[in-house]
Design a protein around this motif. Sequence first.
Motif, PDB file in Angstrom:
ATOM      1  N   GLY A  38     -19.364 -56.435  28.932  1.00 15.43           N
ATOM      2  CA  GLY A  38     -19.354 -56.782  30.354  1.00 15.43           C
ATOM      3  C   GLY A  38     -18.044 -57.376  30.813  1.00 15.43           C
ATOM      4  N   VAL A  39     -16.933 -57.048  30.127  1.00 13.72           N
ATOM      5  CA  VAL A  39     -15.616 -57.539  30.547  1.00 13.72           C
ATOM      6  C   VAL A  39     -15.304 -56.964  31.925  1.00 13.72           C
ATOM      7  N   ARG A  40     -14.819 -57.831  32.825  1.00 13.17           N
ATOM      8  CA  ARG A  40     -14.724 -57.451  34.242  1.00 13.17           C
ATOM      9  C   ARG A  40     -13.312 -57.524  34.817  1.00 13.17           C
ATOM     10  N   GLY A  41     -12.301 -57.615  33.940  1.00 11.00           N
ATOM     11  CA  GLY A  41     -10.917 -57.637  34.415  1.00 11.00           C
ATOM     12  C   GLY A  41      -9.969 -57.836  33.255  1.00 11.00           C
ATOM     13  N   VAL A  42      -8.668 -57.778  33.559  1.00 11.37           N
ATOM     14  CA  VAL A  42      -7.628 -57.933  32.535  1.00 11.37           C
ATOM     15  C   VAL A  42      -6.496 -58.787  33.103  1.00 11.37           C
ATOM     16  N   THR A  43      -5.957 -59.679  32.271  1.00 11.02           N
ATOM     17  CA  THR A  43      -4.738 -60.398  32.646  1.00 11.02           C
ATOM     18  C   THR A  43      -3.644 -60.072  31.635  1.00 11.02           C
ATOM     19  N   SER A  44      -2.419 -60.057  32.128  1.00 11.01           N
ATOM     20  CA  SER A  44      -1.270 -59.840  31.244  1.00 11.01           C
ATOM     21  C   SER A  44      -0.222 -60.894  31.573  1.00 11.01           C
ATOM     22  N   ASN A  45       0.730 -61.066  30.689  1.00 13.13           N
ATOM     23  CA  ASN A  45       1.864 -61.953  30.944  1.00 13.13           C
ATOM     24  C   ASN A  45       3.060 -61.444  30.128  1.00 13.13           C
ATOM     25  N   PRO A  46       4.242 -62.010  30.319  1.00 16.93           N
ATOM     26  CA  PRO A  46       5.416 -61.520  29.591  1.00 16.93           C
ATOM     27  C   PRO A  46       5.255 -61.554  28.071  1.00 16.93           C
ATOM     28  N   ALA A  47       4.581 -62.582  27.551  1.00 13.93           N
ATOM     29  CA  ALA A  47       4.394 -62.681  26.097  1.00 13.93           C
ATOM     30  C   ALA A  47       3.488 -61.566  25.587  1.00 13.93           C
ATOM     31  N   ILE A  48       2.449 -61.227  26.349  1.00  8.30           N
ATOM     32  CA  ILE A  48       1.531 -60.146  25.960  1.00  8.30           C
ATOM     33  C   ILE A  48       2.266 -58.805  25.951  1.00  8.30           C
ATOM     34  N   PHE A  49       3.069 -58.554  26.979  1.00  9.23           N
ATOM     35  CA  PHE A  49       3.813 -57.288  27.019  1.00  9.23           C
ATOM     36  C   PHE A  49       4.891 -57.230  25.932  1.00  9.23           C
ATOM     37  N   GLU A  50       5.492 -58.374  25.639  1.00  9.34           N
ATOM     38  CA  GLU A  50       6.509 -58.403  24.575  1.00  9.34           C
ATOM     39  C   GLU A  50       5.888 -57.949  23.254  1.00  9.34           C
ATOM     40  N   LYS A  51       4.704 -58.470  22.968  1.00 10.25           N
ATOM     41  CA  LYS A  51       4.002 -58.113  21.730  1.00 10.25           C
ATOM     42  C   LYS A  51       3.627 -56.624  21.739  1.00 10.25           C
ATOM     43  N   ALA A  52       3.118 -56.159  22.881  1.00 12.34           N
ATOM     44  CA  ALA A  52       2.685 -54.757  22.982  1.00 12.34           C
ATOM     45  C   ALA A  52       3.846 -53.790  22.765  1.00 12.34           C
ATOM     46  N   ILE A  53       4.964 -54.066  23.423  1.00 11.55           N
ATOM     47  CA  ILE A  53       6.074 -53.116  23.428  1.00 11.55           C
ATOM     48  C   ILE A  53       6.891 -53.167  22.138  1.00 11.55           C
ATOM     49  N   THR A  54       7.053 -54.372  21.568  1.00  9.13           N
ATOM     50  CA  THR A  54       7.892 -54.483  20.365  1.00  9.13           C
ATOM     51  C   THR A  54       7.139 -54.146  19.081  1.00  9.13           C
ATOM     52  N   SER A  55       5.804 -54.159  19.127  1.00 16.75           N
ATOM     53  CA  SER A  55       5.057 -53.923  17.876  1.00 16.75           C
ATOM     54  C   SER A  55       4.449 -52.520  17.832  1.00 16.75           C
ATOM     55  N   SER A  56       4.922 -51.630  18.716  1.00 19.82           N
ATOM     56  CA  SER A  56       4.327 -50.291  18.770  1.00 19.82           C
ATOM     57  C   SER A  56       5.392 -49.270  19.156  1.00 19.82           C
ATOM     58  N   SER A  57       5.198 -48.045  18.703  1.00 19.44           N
ATOM     59  CA  SER A  57       6.112 -46.961  19.109  1.00 19.44           C
ATOM     60  C   SER A  57       5.575 -46.233  20.346  1.00 19.44           C
TER      61      SER A  57
END
Length: 364
Positions: A38-57
């Motif tokens: 029942g998750v009803r939304g998502v939040t992101s921040n610079p630290a979350i995107f840093e992890k996403a982009i640098t730890s994946s191709s």
Amino acid sequence: MANKVKQIHEFGQSIWLDFIDREIISSGKLQKLIDEDGVRGVTSNPAIFEKAITSSSDYDADIKEFGKTAKTTEDVFFELAVKDIQAAADLFDQVYNEGVVGADGYVSLEVSPFLALDAEGTAKQAEELWKKVDRKNVMIKIPGTKPGLQAIRQSIAKGININVTLLFGLQRYEEVTEAYIAGLEDHLAAGHNIAHISSVASFFLSRIDVMIDPLLEEKGLSDLKGEVAIASAKKAYEIYKRVFSTERWKALEAKGAKPQRLLWASTSSKNPDFKDTKYVEALIGPDTVDTVPLETIEAFRDHGIAADTLMLGLEQATETLQRVKAAGINLDEITQKLEDEGIDKFNKPFEKLLKAIEDQQKKD
């Protein structure tokens, strides 16, 4: 057996996921969280995107592609982020449209942390990102700094959904509610409809206890360890109830305005001595949001207790803050320090992220 995370929604609180990356969207995991938890939304921040982009191709091809036309590395980042935010917003479109349209289903994207003390720059970028994402169920995150208040009011006055982030203190929170209400009044005065505008005020929790608990120990107040953030949140909810029941507010509500809900952020326990679902369990109540990291959602699903707790122990919350003050601990100073550190905590990963994008662009 009933899903414990989903049970929270029965008490009027929405659970949002404090995480985003391409894998969780494309693999169907995010959809599963919507359907099963029942998750009803998502939040992101610079630290979350840093992890996403640098730890994946997953982002490498787009970094190359966007790099051909983008003027700056920051522009490349926002192109990457907007693509993810749009994909997540589309997944949540159904949530946005169910029951009360616009009550939930939001995905948040933050302005550059470098703009945290720049009111004009923040307002300008908020509008640019809002137009670029082009989804009714996006929220642009603006930090609740002193200069941020002006940007919040200006953005609401333009009809933009805003997630006010980085709130630690009660006085600043009340100033944020004022910025929201004044922004709605401005939008209405300009002849626009205000029923579509939505906003949350993100009150950060566990970081308060991380900073204050060692001071409590020094002052012989060990019994209050892990309690000050929760007490502050309960007092914030009292402010929320008061502000959004005034005659001034009722006039806006009659025109379709939605209250700016309190959102509990930083809800994972940083102290291993505390139960890992402590902050989530303590603040479940109506008309609120809790944005939760994936591991905390999994922990709550396993052993969390869903109950209507937010309005319990209000006298105790008042007493807790009084005892802290009587011990000579200045909460206003602490919350200001946390705000300053919070800006730094987002600046550093953002710098690292931009460097990683730059390095990726240089590869053949």
